[in-house]
Scaffold this motif. Structure first.
Motif, PDB file in Angstrom:
ATOM      1  N   ALA A  31       0.837  -1.200   0.000  1.00  0.00           N
ATOM      2  CA  ALA A  31       0.000   0.000   0.000  1.00  0.00           C
ATOM      3  C   ALA A  31       0.870   1.248   0.000  1.00  0.00           C
ATOM      4  N   GLU A  32       2.059   1.167   0.620  1.00  0.00           N
ATOM      5  CA  GLU A  32       2.939   2.330   0.696  1.00  0.00           C
ATOM      6  C   GLU A  32       3.426   2.773  -0.674  1.00  0.00           C
ATOM      7  N   VAL A  33       3.837   1.824  -1.506  1.00  0.00           N
ATOM      8  CA  VAL A  33       4.362   2.200  -2.814  1.00  0.00           C
ATOM      9  C   VAL A  33       3.247   2.736  -3.698  1.00  0.00           C
ATOM     10  N   GLN A  34       2.028   2.188  -3.557  1.00  0.00           N
ATOM     11  CA  GLN A  34       0.907   2.716  -4.329  1.00  0.00           C
ATOM     12  C   GLN A  34       0.544   4.119  -3.865  1.00  0.00           C
ATOM     13  N   LYS A  35       0.616   4.339  -2.548  1.00  0.00           N
ATOM     14  CA  LYS A  35       0.330   5.670  -2.013  1.00  0.00           C
ATOM     15  C   LYS A  35       1.357   6.679  -2.523  1.00  0.00           C
ATOM     16  N   PHE A  36       2.629   6.263  -2.559  1.00  0.00           N
ATOM     17  CA  PHE A  36       3.665   7.142  -3.084  1.00  0.00           C
ATOM     18  C   PHE A  36       3.366   7.514  -4.531  1.00  0.00           C
ATOM     19  N   ALA A  37       3.048   6.514  -5.339  1.00  0.00           N
ATOM     20  CA  ALA A  37       2.775   6.756  -6.762  1.00  0.00           C
ATOM     21  C   ALA A  37       1.595   7.699  -6.940  1.00  0.00           C
ATOM     22  N   ASP A  38       0.535   7.464  -6.187  1.00  0.00           N
ATOM     23  CA  ASP A  38      -0.670   8.296  -6.309  1.00  0.00           C
ATOM     24  C   ASP A  38      -0.434   9.709  -5.780  1.00  0.00           C
ATOM     25  N   ASP A  39       0.309   9.827  -4.669  1.00  0.00           N
ATOM     26  CA  ASP A  39       0.604  11.146  -4.098  1.00  0.00           C
ATOM     27  C   ASP A  39       1.471  11.971  -5.047  1.00  0.00           C
ATOM     28  N   PHE A  40       2.466  11.316  -5.649  1.00  0.00           N
ATOM     29  CA  PHE A  40       3.324  12.025  -6.599  1.00  0.00           C
ATOM     30  C   PHE A  40       2.505  12.499  -7.792  1.00  0.00           C
ATOM     31  N   THR A  41       1.652  11.619  -8.303  1.00  0.00           N
ATOM     32  CA  THR A  41       0.825  11.969  -9.468  1.00  0.00           C
ATOM     33  C   THR A  41      -0.084  13.139  -9.160  1.00  0.00           C
TER      34      THR A  41
END
Length: 200
Positions: free
Chosen positions: A103-113
């Motif tokens: 979930a952390e890596v997906q959150k990072f990707a979504d937050d950056f986007t």
């Protein structure tokens, strides 16, 4: 005459050395293709794929070296919860702590986007609006660690992928928009007007 021959020999040596050096530098510029595929039973019609090169990658044998892309450094650090002064090593180590399905890596990707879209940050490459296709290939991308964003999904679901070989592939997580049709009444009489609302 001997001096002239000697000078020509020296000049030829210099030219050959420069040519070899140029070839060596050219070999260091590593590029690959990235094929982006949509999930089953969907197409990319009317949508746009954007890619952001987060880290530059240099490959030498079995050794990999990542360097943060300065264009996105501040946004990357913020999405990882680190200071903007963090080094490339700090940023990549933090990201590497996440597993590919966490979930952390997906959150990072979504937050950056979300941050990139809000700030209007330019992407590294874009597909432009696509037709009724199930995949799109980005050609000649420099080796690196990329974030792939698909427009038109219900919510941001970006993907991360490493382009570290001539051909790389990423399967998008996005879903096709759902469409619901509702009426303003459940029972009608002959001649009565019914209003339908279509929500997408």
């Amino acid at each position: 005459m001997k001096k002239m021959k000697h000078m020509l020999a020296v000049l030829l040596t210099v030219i050959m050395t420069l040519a070899m050096t140029t070839t060596a530098f050219a070999a260091e510029t590593q590029k690959g293709n990235l094929t982006v595929k949509v999930n089953t039973n969907n197409t990319l019609e009317g949508q746009t794929i954007k890619v952001y090169k987060l880290f530059d990658l240099t490959v030498s044998g079995d050794k990999y070296a990542y360097t943060v892309n300065e264009t996105y450094k501040t946004a990357i650090a913020a999405a990882l919860g680190l200071e903007s002064t963090a080094t490339s090593e700090d940023l990549y180590k933090k990201l590497a702590e996440y597993t590919s399905d966490s979930a952390e890596v997906q959150k990072f990707a979504d937050d950056f986007t979300a941050a990139a879209l809000t700030a209007g940050t330019a992407e590294t490459a874009t597909s432009g609006k696509l037709g009724k296709v199930e995949s799109h290939k980005f050609e000649g991308l420099g080796y690196g660690y990329y974030l792939v964003y698909q427009t038109g999904t219900k919510e941001i679901q970006s993907s991360l992928v490493s382009v570290d070989k001539p051909e790389a592939t990423v399967n998008l997580k996005g879903e096709a928009p759902s469409i619901a049709k509702t009426a303003n009444t459940e029972t009608v009489e002959i001649g009565q007007v019914v209003t339908y609302t279509i929500t997408g």
